[in-house]
Write a protein that holds these residues in place. Structure first.
Motif, PDB file in Angstrom:
ATOM      1  N   VAL A  62       0.686   7.925   2.923  1.00 60.55           N
ATOM      2  CA  VAL A  62       1.737   8.939   2.886  1.00 60.55           C
ATOM      3  C   VAL A  62       2.995   8.246   3.372  1.00 60.55           C
ATOM      4  N   GLY A  63       3.877   7.940   2.445  1.00 60.71           N
ATOM      5  CA  GLY A  63       5.052   7.122   2.728  1.00 60.71           C
ATOM      6  C   GLY A  63       4.979   5.849   1.912  1.00 60.71           C
ATOM      7  N   LYS A  64       6.136   5.268   1.654  1.00 65.06           N
ATOM      8  CA  LYS A  64       6.209   4.055   0.849  1.00 65.06           C
ATOM      9  C   LYS A  64       6.484   2.863   1.763  1.00 65.06           C
ATOM     10  N   PHE A  65       5.555   1.901   1.757  1.00 63.41           N
ATOM     11  CA  PHE A  65       5.651   0.723   2.618  1.00 63.41           C
ATOM     12  C   PHE A  65       5.572  -0.525   1.734  1.00 63.41           C
ATOM     13  N   ASP A  66       6.696  -0.922   1.148  1.00 63.07           N
ATOM     14  CA  ASP A  66       6.701  -1.980   0.147  1.00 63.07           C
ATOM     15  C   ASP A  66       6.089  -3.296   0.630  1.00 63.07           C
ATOM     16  N   PRO A  67       6.419  -3.801   1.833  1.00 59.76           N
ATOM     17  CA  PRO A  67       5.811  -5.070   2.268  1.00 59.76           C
ATOM     18  C   PRO A  67       4.286  -4.975   2.393  1.00 59.76           C
ATOM     19  N   VAL A  68       3.795  -3.836   2.888  1.00 62.06           N
ATOM     20  CA  VAL A  68       2.353  -3.635   2.999  1.00 62.06           C
ATOM     21  C   VAL A  68       1.722  -3.566   1.614  1.00 62.06           C
ATOM     22  N   PHE A  69       2.367  -2.836   0.719  1.00 55.61           N
ATOM     23  CA  PHE A  69       1.835  -2.686  -0.641  1.00 55.61           C
ATOM     24  C   PHE A  69       1.732  -4.050  -1.332  1.00 55.61           C
ATOM     25  N   GLU A  70       2.717  -4.895  -1.112  1.00 59.10           N
ATOM     26  CA  GLU A  70       2.708  -6.213  -1.748  1.00 59.10           C
ATOM     27  C   GLU A  70       1.522  -7.040  -1.261  1.00 59.10           C
ATOM     28  N   LYS A  71       1.242  -6.989   0.036  1.00 60.49           N
ATOM     29  CA  LYS A  71       0.092  -7.720   0.579  1.00 60.49           C
ATOM     30  C   LYS A  71      -1.218  -7.207   0.000  1.00 60.49           C
ATOM     31  N   LEU A  72      -1.335  -5.887  -0.100  1.00 55.43           N
ATOM     32  CA  LEU A  72      -2.571  -5.317  -0.620  1.00 55.43           C
ATOM     33  C   LEU A  72      -2.768  -5.673  -2.094  1.00 55.43           C
ATOM     34  N   LYS A  73      -1.688  -5.653  -2.851  1.00 53.74           N
ATOM     35  CA  LYS A  73      -1.784  -6.037  -4.264  1.00 53.74           C
ATOM     36  C   LYS A  73      -2.224  -7.488  -4.403  1.00 53.74           C
ATOM     37  N   ASN A  74      -1.729  -8.356  -3.524  1.00 52.40           N
ATOM     38  CA  ASN A  74      -2.125  -9.762  -3.560  1.00 52.40           C
ATOM     39  C   ASN A  74      -3.602  -9.943  -3.207  1.00 52.40           C
ATOM     40  N   GLN A  75      -4.159  -8.968  -2.465  1.00 50.64           N
ATOM     41  CA  GLN A  75      -5.573  -9.004  -2.111  1.00 50.64           C
ATOM     42  C   GLN A  75      -6.427  -8.198  -3.096  1.00 50.64           C
ATOM     43  N   SER A  76      -5.791  -7.713  -4.152  1.00 48.06           N
ATOM     44  CA  SER A  76      -6.469  -6.914  -5.194  1.00 48.06           C
ATOM     45  C   SER A  76      -7.116  -5.662  -4.617  1.00 48.06           C
ATOM     46  N   ILE A  77      -6.463  -5.069  -3.621  1.00 42.17           N
ATOM     47  CA  ILE A  77      -6.950  -3.829  -3.013  1.00 42.17           C
ATOM     48  C   ILE A  77      -6.206  -2.660  -3.656  1.00 42.17           C
ATOM     49  N   LEU A  78      -6.953  -1.716  -4.188  1.00 40.23           N
ATOM     50  CA  LEU A  78      -6.364  -0.565  -4.869  1.00 40.23           C
ATOM     51  C   LEU A  78      -6.018   0.531  -3.873  1.00 40.23           C
ATOM     52  N   PHE A  79      -4.938   1.253  -4.143  1.00 40.49           N
ATOM     53  CA  PHE A  79      -4.505   2.326  -3.261  1.00 40.49           C
ATOM     54  C   PHE A  79      -3.605   3.277  -4.043  1.00 40.49           C
ATOM     55  N   GLU A  80      -3.409   4.446  -3.479  1.00 42.47           N
ATOM     56  CA  GLU A  80      -2.436   5.417  -3.981  1.00 42.47           C
ATOM     57  C   GLU A  80      -1.436   5.707  -2.881  1.00 42.47           C
ATOM     58  N   TYR A  81      -0.275   6.225  -3.281  1.00 44.04           N
ATOM     59  CA  TYR A  81       0.657   6.662  -2.241  1.00 44.04           C
ATOM     60  C   TYR A  81       1.403   7.917  -2.674  1.00 44.04           C
ATOM     61  N   ILE A  82       1.792   8.671  -1.655  1.00 47.41           N
ATOM     62  CA  ILE A  82       2.549   9.902  -1.837  1.00 47.41           C
ATOM     63  C   ILE A  82       3.857   9.751  -1.084  1.00 47.41           C
ATOM     64  N   ASP A  83       4.949   9.922  -1.781  1.00 47.09           N
ATOM     65  CA  ASP A  83       6.265   9.871  -1.130  1.00 47.09           C
ATOM     66  C   ASP A  83       7.215  10.718  -1.958  1.00 47.09           C
ATOM     67  N   HIS A  84       7.548  11.869  -1.446  1.00 46.54           N
ATOM     68  CA  HIS A  84       8.377  12.808  -2.208  1.00 46.54           C
ATOM     69  C   HIS A  84       9.830  12.365  -2.321  1.00 46.54           C
TER      70      HIS A  84
END
Length: 234
Positions: free
Chosen positions: A102-124
């Motif tokens: 819940v919230g957009k955390f671009d640096p965290v998202f980039e790390k997870l993508k590099n680790q091939s970890i799937l996730f969803e996010y909600i940020d209105h």
């Protein structure tokens, strides 16, 4: 559940004599205590009056911003409870099937993508959020087994709603506005990840006063975390 900020207000009080100065910017509000501790609170693009009101009402949004920054400064420096150099990506996320932010955390998202970890996010507030409609939020939260919530949910009063909508998930708080309080365990939080600044660091306050956001001041602090422990007093 009781509102978390109201709980802190009842438990720790609020003493304006502890405040050395406040700084208000377009993106963050900061409180510096007389001992030099600095606490911040995201304002989501709205600049607020830096003056400390004579009376505090925890249900008033402007006061909640002040209280978040105040408790951030008051509680984030308790060395016996704080673990240093801890990042949310240190968690073993590969064991979860449905990770939701819940919230957009671009640096965290980039790390997870590099680790091939799937996730969803909600940020209105994010126009590019893939599931950004209110009609989808309840379904997304309900299926989460790992829920990572922006600390601004404490300030805007939506924390309890998010927690109740995701009853079967492991829950964490993340962001510079995080209040590193072990009592968050009473709300089902396993740990809170935040930041700790050097005392009396005028650079951080100056950056915030000039309306700059997280990426401009975060590197001037260090990432810290608190594991939450129940006080059984909610």
């Amino acid at each position: 559940m009781q509102d978390f900020l109201e709980y802190l207000y009842e438990t720790y009080g609020f003493d304006p004599r502890f405040i050395r100065q406040t700084v208000s910017g377009q993106r963050y509000f900061a409180v510096e205590l007389v001992n030099g501790n600095i606490g911040v609170c995201a304002t989501l693009g709205e600049k607020h009056d830096p003056l400390v009101p004579q009376e505090i009402f925890p249900e008033v949004y402007r006061h909640r911003i002040l209280l978040t920054a105040y408790y951030n400064a008051l509680l984030n420096y308790r060395t016996s409870k704080i673990h240093h150099n801890k990042d949310i990506t240190d968690l073993n996320m590969s064991r979860y099937r449905h990770i939701v932010f819940v919230g957009k955390f671009d640096p965290v998202f980039e790390k997870l993508k590099n680790q091939s970890i799937l996730f969803e996010y909600i940020d209105h507030r994010a126009t590019d959020a893939p599931d950004n409609q209110i009609k989808n939020q309840e379904k997304i939260l309900a299926r989460a087994d790992l829920l990572i919530i922006t600390a601004t949910a404490i300030t805007n009063g939506t924390l309890n709603q998010l927690l109740e909508a995701s009853p079967y998930s492991d829950k964490y708080i993340l962001g510079p506005s995080s209040i590193l309080s072990p009592e968050l365990a009473n709300w089902g939080i396993k740990a809170a990840f935040g930041v700790q600044f050097k005392p009396y660091d005028s650079r951080v306050l100056g950056i915030i006063a000039q309306d700059y956001g997280t990426r401009y001041f975060l590197h001037k602090g260090k990432k810290v975390m608190v594991r939450c422990e129940s006080t059984e007093t909610k």
